[in-house]
Design an enzyme around this catalytic site. Sequence first.
Site, PDB file in Angstrom:
ATOM      1  N   ASP A 150       0.818  -1.214   0.000  1.00  0.00           N
ATOM      2  CA  ASP A 150       0.000   0.000   0.000  1.00  0.00           C
ATOM      3  C   ASP A 150       0.853   1.265   0.000  1.00  0.00           C
ATOM      4  O   ASP A 150       0.548   2.221  -0.711  1.00  0.00           O
ATOM      5  CB  ASP A 150      -0.919  -0.008   1.230  1.00  0.00           C
ATOM      6  CG  ASP A 150      -1.781   1.237   1.325  1.00  0.00           C
ATOM      7  OD1 ASP A 150      -2.897   1.221   0.787  1.00  0.00           O
ATOM      8  OD2 ASP A 150      -1.324   2.228   1.925  1.00  0.00           O
ATOM      9  N   PHE A 178      -5.372   2.472   0.510  1.00  0.00           N
ATOM     10  CA  PHE A 178      -5.645   1.946  -0.823  1.00  0.00           C
ATOM     11  C   PHE A 178      -5.840   0.432  -0.821  1.00  0.00           C
ATOM     12  O   PHE A 178      -6.525  -0.103  -1.687  1.00  0.00           O
ATOM     13  CB  PHE A 178      -4.544   2.360  -1.796  1.00  0.00           C
ATOM     14  CG  PHE A 178      -4.571   3.831  -2.119  1.00  0.00           C
ATOM     15  CD1 PHE A 178      -5.776   4.501  -2.297  1.00  0.00           C
ATOM     16  CD2 PHE A 178      -3.400   4.561  -2.241  1.00  0.00           C
ATOM     17  CE1 PHE A 178      -5.820   5.853  -2.586  1.00  0.00           C
ATOM     18  CE2 PHE A 178      -3.427   5.914  -2.533  1.00  0.00           C
ATOM     19  CZ  PHE A 178      -4.643   6.566  -2.710  1.00  0.00           C
ATOM     20  N   ASP A 179      -5.259  -0.273   0.142  1.00  0.00           N
ATOM     21  CA  ASP A 179      -5.592  -1.686   0.306  1.00  0.00           C
ATOM     22  C   ASP A 179      -7.069  -1.832   0.655  1.00  0.00           C
ATOM     23  O   ASP A 179      -7.755  -2.729   0.157  1.00  0.00           O
ATOM     24  CB  ASP A 179      -4.739  -2.305   1.420  1.00  0.00           C
ATOM     25  CG  ASP A 179      -3.432  -2.890   0.905  1.00  0.00           C
ATOM     26  OD1 ASP A 179      -3.330  -3.150  -0.308  1.00  0.00           O
ATOM     27  OD2 ASP A 179      -2.515  -3.085   1.717  1.00  0.00           O
ATOM     28  N   VAL A 180      -7.555  -0.965   1.522  1.00  0.00           N
ATOM     29  CA  VAL A 180      -8.964  -1.002   1.903  1.00  0.00           C
ATOM     30  C   VAL A 180      -9.843  -0.646   0.708  1.00  0.00           C
ATOM     31  O   VAL A 180     -10.849  -1.317   0.428  1.00  0.00           O
ATOM     32  CB  VAL A 180      -9.234  -0.048   3.084  1.00  0.00           C
ATOM     33  CG1 VAL A 180     -10.725   0.018   3.386  1.00  0.00           C
ATOM     34  CG2 VAL A 180      -8.461  -0.501   4.321  1.00  0.00           C
TER      35      VAL A 180
END
Length: 412
Positions: A150, A178-180
């Site tokens: 991320d 951004f992973d989420v």
Amino acid sequence: MVSHLNNPDATATDGPLSGVVVADFTRVLAGPYCTMLLADMGATVIKVEAPSGDDSRQWVPPARDGVSTYYLSVNRNKNSIMLDMKNPDDLETAYSIIDQADVFIENFKPGGLAQFGLDEQSVAQRWPGIVHASITGFGTAEGAHMPGYDLIAQAVSGMMTVTGSQDGPPQRAGVAIFDVVMGLQATVGVLGALHERAQSGKGQHLEIDLLSASLSGLVNQTTGYVACGNVPTRMGNDHPSLFPYGPFKAADRDIIICCGNDAQFSRMITRLELPELASDARFYNVKNRNANREPLRTLMEGALAAKSADEWFELLQLDGVPASPVLGIDEGVEFAQKLGLNPVIQAGQGADAVPLIKHPVTFSRTPARYDKAPPTLDQDRADVLQWLSQAKSLAQGKEGHDLAGIAANAAR
């Protein structure tokens, strides 16, 4: 369903995805977040882990009873089985899991699954009806070699150049944002593909990469560049298009004030006893306020110095002016509780239950479920293997017998 085999006393919930089976070959955050959301909605999720387990199991501190809270945050309602896919017997078990699945989700490095016959083409040929979602860092072309972390995405997407103080260094977000975002986008994609499959009867391959998710997640900032050539920079806590919109000094600490339109600004200056600003051309509309930020900030903070942040919060709320105190994570959870949002749930049963943050969507008829705590490594091996054996027997004896029926029989 498989989720309840290890706890026959659990009460199954018929969520909106009840009957959907997910073969989860993901690890760390984006993929596990996606599959947890699907599991919360009633899908049966089989979490396939390598002998070393999900990387995030080792990411401490913090920990609860020795278990990484990072891992706990995205793995409830799943069934863990440990498989070494270099072992032929374990690979056959992996195939058997996918045989029963509606969705196959993986986040291996591009090309990494070809050696196991689980690349896009092989999956499409062997399981033409499956929704196959591949989560990567930077796609399968020139960026295939880049590791999908991320922080790297925050750096190369431009996120860090718009985060932090104006004269400070580039700054990462306080969470792997951004992973989420990618996990949420993967969830949306899977649901869309399942809906289409219900009409066509065909599966398809989905590609979700971290950089594309990041550029999409930067919304107005990236669109400002591609649509009109604007290159945004760090503005601290200010908004690029709105003012006042951020923290302002009160008598004791900062308070957040957000004026998204002229009506809200008018109500705010009335409450701050600054009526003269209504006829000041510098602050007449959004465009002018953006051009005269510092004079307006000085006038506002001069008025805000008369009361504490909490006092202003109560008063501005009464006037319908968006405002809030700046809270810590602990206070934020407690604030949500005070609002009646009930943010904390117990995942699992009895002594094994773990307090976690609830599913973000409230369903009026088919609520999210929290029947199972995040599993220990290989916790559900016996249950999964029994389920696969029963599925095979029923498939041989009763063509077309659906998996929901298998799971229901097994749970009795």
